[in-house]
Design an enzyme around this catalytic site. Sequence first.
Site, short mmCIF file in Angstrom:
data_model
loop_
_atom_site.label_atom_id
_atom_site.label_comp_id
_atom_site.label_asym_id
_atom_site.label_seq_id
_atom_site.Cartn_x
_atom_site.Cartn_y
_atom_site.Cartn_z
N GLU A 1 -5.62 -8.40 -0.79
CA GLU A 1 -6.23 -8.26 0.53
C GLU A 1 -7.71 -7.99 0.33
O GLU A 1 -8.07 -7.12 -0.49
CB GLU A 1 -5.65 -7.07 1.31
CG GLU A 1 -4.28 -7.29 1.86
CD GLU A 1 -3.83 -6.14 2.77
OE1 GLU A 1 -4.67 -5.53 3.44
OE2 GLU A 1 -2.62 -5.88 2.78
N GLU B 1 0.83 -1.21 0.00
CA GLU B 1 0.00 0.00 0.00
C GLU B 1 0.86 1.26 0.00
O GLU B 1 0.77 2.11 0.90
CB GLU B 1 -0.93 0.00 1.21
CG GLU B 1 -1.90 -1.17 1.19
CD GLU B 1 -2.95 -1.09 2.29
OE1 GLU B 1 -2.70 -0.46 3.31
OE2 GLU B 1 -4.03 -1.67 2.11
C1 BG6 Z 1 -4.41 -2.94 4.89
C2 BG6 Z 1 -3.07 -3.36 5.38
O1 BG6 Z 1 -4.44 -1.56 4.92
O2 BG6 Z 1 -5.53 -3.24 5.62
C3 BG6 Z 1 -3.07 -4.46 6.41
O3 BG6 Z 1 -2.21 -3.72 4.32
C4 BG6 Z 1 -4.24 -4.26 7.35
O4 BG6 Z 1 -1.84 -4.46 7.07
C5 BG6 Z 1 -5.52 -4.32 6.53
O5 BG6 Z 1 -4.26 -5.14 8.42
C6 BG6 Z 1 -6.81 -4.28 7.31
O6 BG6 Z 1 -6.82 -3.18 8.16
P1 BG6 Z 1 -7.05 -3.36 9.71
O7 BG6 Z 1 -6.86 -2.05 10.30
O8 BG6 Z 1 -8.43 -3.86 9.85
O9 BG6 Z 1 -6.04 -4.35 10.16
#
Ligand code: BG6
Length: 493
Positions: A365, A175
């Site tokens: 993700e 990111e």
């Molecule tokens: C992304 C990141 O922004 O979102 C991860 O690459 C992160 O590291 C994921 O964990 C989800 O966000 P969060 O705050 O729910 O963990």
Amino acid sequence: MKFPKNFLWGGATAANQIEGAYLEDGKGLSTADMITLGSRKQKRVISETIDEDKYYYPTHNAIDFYHHYEEDIRLFAEMGFNVYRMSIAWSRIFPNGDDAEPNQKGLAFYDKVIDLCLSYGIKPLITLSHFETPMGLKKYGFWTSKKTIDFFVKYATTVLEHFKGRVNYWLTFNEINVMSTMPWNAGGISLDADQKTKDIAAYNQLIASAKVVKIAHEIDANNKIGAMYCGHFSYANSASPDDVQGNNNFQDKMIYYIDVQSRGYYPNYKLKELERLNINLPKQTGDDEILKAGTVDFISFSYYMTHVCGSKTKGIFKGLNGLETGYENPYLEKSDWGWEIDPKGLRIALNFLYDRYQKPVMVVENGLGAEDNLIKKQGHYTVEDDYRIDYLRKHLLEIEKAINIDGVPVMGYTAWGPIDLVAASTGQMTKRYGFVYVDMDNFGRGTGNRYKKKSFNWYKNVILSNGANLEEDEVRNVLSLKRQNELQGAYVK
Ligand code: BG6
């Protein structure tokens, strides 16, 4: 319902959110180790030094993957993963960032993890930098310094050479565009930093990324190395041209990083903005050529939600405790953490990225962070996470449409946090994404035992059938997310 034959199915994690063992076997402190526990309402604090009497630091123990990796990877294999997106902690390999020699114990740990994955037929997809920079680079000013480019290139080259022949999928910076919104995570830059500082740090990362892409190709022609975009996709607040322009401006601010990584040069809209703000990038002779020679092979991104922006949207993001969107979207439900759930937006996003870059795309993700309740059923502990199944299923169906109706070449899908892990925005354990439940609370208290949730077998079947079972509407009668949440709490641990 068809996914391509060689579709990559798996899950994604980040070292600092799972490994723990934050000072073990020679690991040095990283920026991630300085961030305290927060919550939905309370921002995480970035502490100057570690003060364990005052704060709890979730990454220090995380879910102790460092000592549980065998069990955890076995569970990934049981679900049928053929890819596992993981990151390497830079500070395990070069504890201070600027060390002369790599830490052999750090390399040995990832040898074990990667070899185990390969023994199960799981291809590792490695993120070289996922929200952690060695604290030893603070004295140089982290990513504001040109020296950090050299240190990063040295670290990346070490790892690329060491894992040559075993790893072929790579991402440089997780990111990369969060330099605009969460600069500490992105590269040790203060949350209060002005735009100039962030633009300089981003420039240095883009140069470092391009150098590493070139080196990766030189080390092994089979290496595929991608960009990774924090999916900030947004709709205009209204059909008013002013709102549409405002929304475009927001998207430009977010996507320019990927334009550079994919096309090999800064887009005009960004150059003009820099000119207007009187910001000079720390450009050196040869930089233009470096950017051109280091364009990525594919575009990966995270996708959790969409935003709504307009002519008056300003300061969309605040701090480390979560993202704040410009406007509410009345058409969408929200997660417990206020993230708007938008499966159809994923198809739009895939088309947007492919149209823009004409390179293969990968969803690296996606997932639902939710509070789970561990229950005992027929003698076994589990979580009935139909809400998670519903979320993932709807998103996967949209990916399938992007592939088969729109012709987008989607390489694969790695669900975020296949095993519960520490949330990046809040530091909480209770914001769970996993197919596997980890018995641990926000303060690291609990047995640490792993339990399969209902989604475990569901995802296993998705992979086994290469997505064919998604059409069987096994969760047709699933209650709306809101109702699920209302009913939670009725379970006994
Ligand atoms: C992304 C990141 O922004 O979102 C991860 O690459 C992160 O590291 C994921 O964990 C989800 O966000 P969060 O705050 O729910 O963990």
